[in-house]
Design an enzyme around this catalytic site. Sequence first.
Site, PDB file in Angstrom:
ATOM      1  N   LYS A 154       0.749  -1.276   0.040  1.00 17.89           N
ATOM      2  CA  LYS A 154       0.007  -0.100  -0.020  1.00 17.89           C
ATOM      3  C   LYS A 154       0.954   1.176  -0.024  1.00 17.89           C
ATOM      4  O   LYS A 154       0.205   2.401  -0.341  1.00 17.89           O
ATOM      5  CB  LYS A 154      -0.921  -0.031   1.162  1.00 17.89           C
ATOM      6  CG  LYS A 154      -2.109  -1.262   0.815  1.00 17.89           C
ATOM      7  CD  LYS A 154      -3.148  -1.052   1.833  1.00 17.89           C
ATOM      8  CE  LYS A 154      -3.971  -2.158   1.331  1.00 17.89           C
ATOM      9  NZ  LYS A 154      -3.656  -3.740   1.477  1.00 17.89           N
TER      10      LYS A 154
HETATM   11  C1  LIG Z   1      -4.116  -4.752   0.675  1.00 19.17           C
HETATM   12  C2  LIG Z   1      -3.283  -5.824   0.490  1.00 19.17           C
HETATM   13  C3  LIG Z   1      -3.603  -6.789  -0.443  1.00 19.17           C
HETATM   14  C4  LIG Z   1      -4.871  -6.815  -1.304  1.00 19.17           C
HETATM   15  O1  LIG Z   1      -4.858  -6.015  -2.354  1.00 19.17           O
HETATM   16  P1  LIG Z   1      -6.314  -5.237  -2.920  1.00 19.17           P
HETATM   17  O2  LIG Z   1      -5.897  -4.191  -3.708  1.00 19.17           O
HETATM   18  O3  LIG Z   1      -6.960  -4.958  -1.622  1.00 19.17           O
HETATM   19  O4  LIG Z   1      -6.843  -6.407  -3.689  1.00 19.17           O
HETATM   20  C5  LIG Z   1      -2.870  -7.805  -0.610  1.00 19.17           C
HETATM   21  N1  LIG Z   1      -1.653  -7.892   0.146  1.00 19.17           N
HETATM   22  C6  LIG Z   1      -1.335  -7.216   1.116  1.00 19.17           C
HETATM   23  C7  LIG Z   1      -0.156  -7.182   2.221  1.00 19.17           C
HETATM   24  C8  LIG Z   1      -1.927  -6.010   1.338  1.00 19.17           C
HETATM   25  O5  LIG Z   1      -1.829  -5.200   2.160  1.00 19.17           O
END
Ligand SMILES: *Cc1c(COP(=O)(O)O)cnc(C)c1O
Length: 497
Positions: free
Chosen positions: A113
């Site tokens: 993120k």
């Molecule tokens: C948020 C997240 C995901 C999933 O991503 P999306 O965009 O919500 O599908 C997968 N792995 C990690 C570590 C995340 O923080």
Amino acid sequence: MAIFYHSTRDVNKKKITASQAILQGLSPDGGLYVPDRIPAIDFPLTALANMSYQEVAFKVLRLFLTDFSENELQECINAAYGKNFDDPAIAPLVFHEGAFYLELFHGPTIAFKDIALQLLPHLMTAAAQKNHSHKKILILTATSGDTGKAAMAGFANVPNTKIIVFYPQAGVSPIQERQMLTQKGTNTYVFGINGNFDRAQTNVKNIFNDQAFKQQLANLNYQLSSANSINIGRLFPQVVYYFYAYGQLLAKRQLTNGQPVNFSVPTGNFGDILAGYYAKKMGLPIKHLICASNKNKVLTDFFQTGIYDKNRPFYVTSSPSMDILVSSNLERLLFYLTDSDPAMTADLMQQLQQHGAYRISPAMQAILAKDFSADYADESATSQEIAHVFETCQAAIDPHTAVASQVARRFAAANINDQPMIIVSTASPFKFPKVVLSAITDSKVDQVPDLTALQQLQQIIGIPYPSTIKQLLENQPQKRHLLEPNQMQAAILKIIA
Ligand SMILES: *Cc1c(COP(=O)(O)O)cnc(C)c1O
């Protein structure tokens, strides 16, 4: 050519600019903003082989954010992707046994993120100036753990912004709480809420809908904004690394120009994989986008049956960022599946709201199958995958990455001689020390404290701690502030008054 944005649910397709969409986040009708057309890339794929991450970001984002000047975009990109990442490649591609892992965890909170949340604050302040808003930006976020910290790290010390994070006091891990309480920055604030995540989330939503309160904020020269994952300012930065990964493979001579690749993407809210879909529609040769889920496999079922049904048990798994039953970004994909029909999209969303389920037509399902395939890994398959990758390549992967890695392995077994596989690797193993330690030592670690597990894991895998972890261990956490849910508004006013 200029691109404008409209809501997935607005039959009139009323247009706003990219910067306005970034400031608003969600459309007032509850829909999500989409571009009025998907731009095609205006550079040859071969050029990607020689571009830095920042250069790819510029080339891709300028096609979507057409009301930002080149200078503005460049400044935002330079501020976002620099020394705050612990690898100059930003998103390095590494090879482990048959597949490439695109590591998106080299930012300040060691999870993917960061890629979007390091850029969003800069896009937002540029967007505010562009729209002649002299108001400062106030970000409110309810978090079940990771997003709050990543948002705080992104907004920390960004001029003319403040960020306030609310987390459920009993609903985050000790490491997650400590991460938030050791966050530096003169404009970051964090509160524990007496209640669960839903309570915190509902209260934040209520604040966003409280016109009188918003007026009070406006009088204090603040405008509310949201950093959640449906903002186009979070979506498009994720398109960049799909192109960057392709360029890295070209540079390593692992691909011939134009050869398709597959991506396996660990999926929760459907933001990451949707960005891959945009990349494909812009002209990146992607054959399959593989949607990998954990035991909460509502998306696997959707892709396989055409029925989306959230009426099912909710499981807490070792990959918590994928423990989601309503994937909000899927609405954008539905919009494209309906051939950009807002009335039909709104109708499907209405069914989801009322019945918790909807079904798409066989024709729509056939269109889906051209771009996507889907599968899931349960808890034991996830743990075995972590162990397997460690045994065969001495590489530790986190449980989210392991879900995608396991699903990719099964896909490759069923599709021999298919295209090169890129696994989107979304978190550092140090973010989930107990799960990873338990898998690679094949032992029970329930009773081991988090920090002890972290040290043991570090000794076994022999990689130095990322700086985030060092700070976590070294910095003294600030005092914990607890609130009752009904005290949130007062706490906000006290901060900005
Ligand atoms: C948020 C997240 C995901 C999933 O991503 P999306 O965009 O919500 O599908 C997968 N792995 C990690 C570590 C995340 O923080």
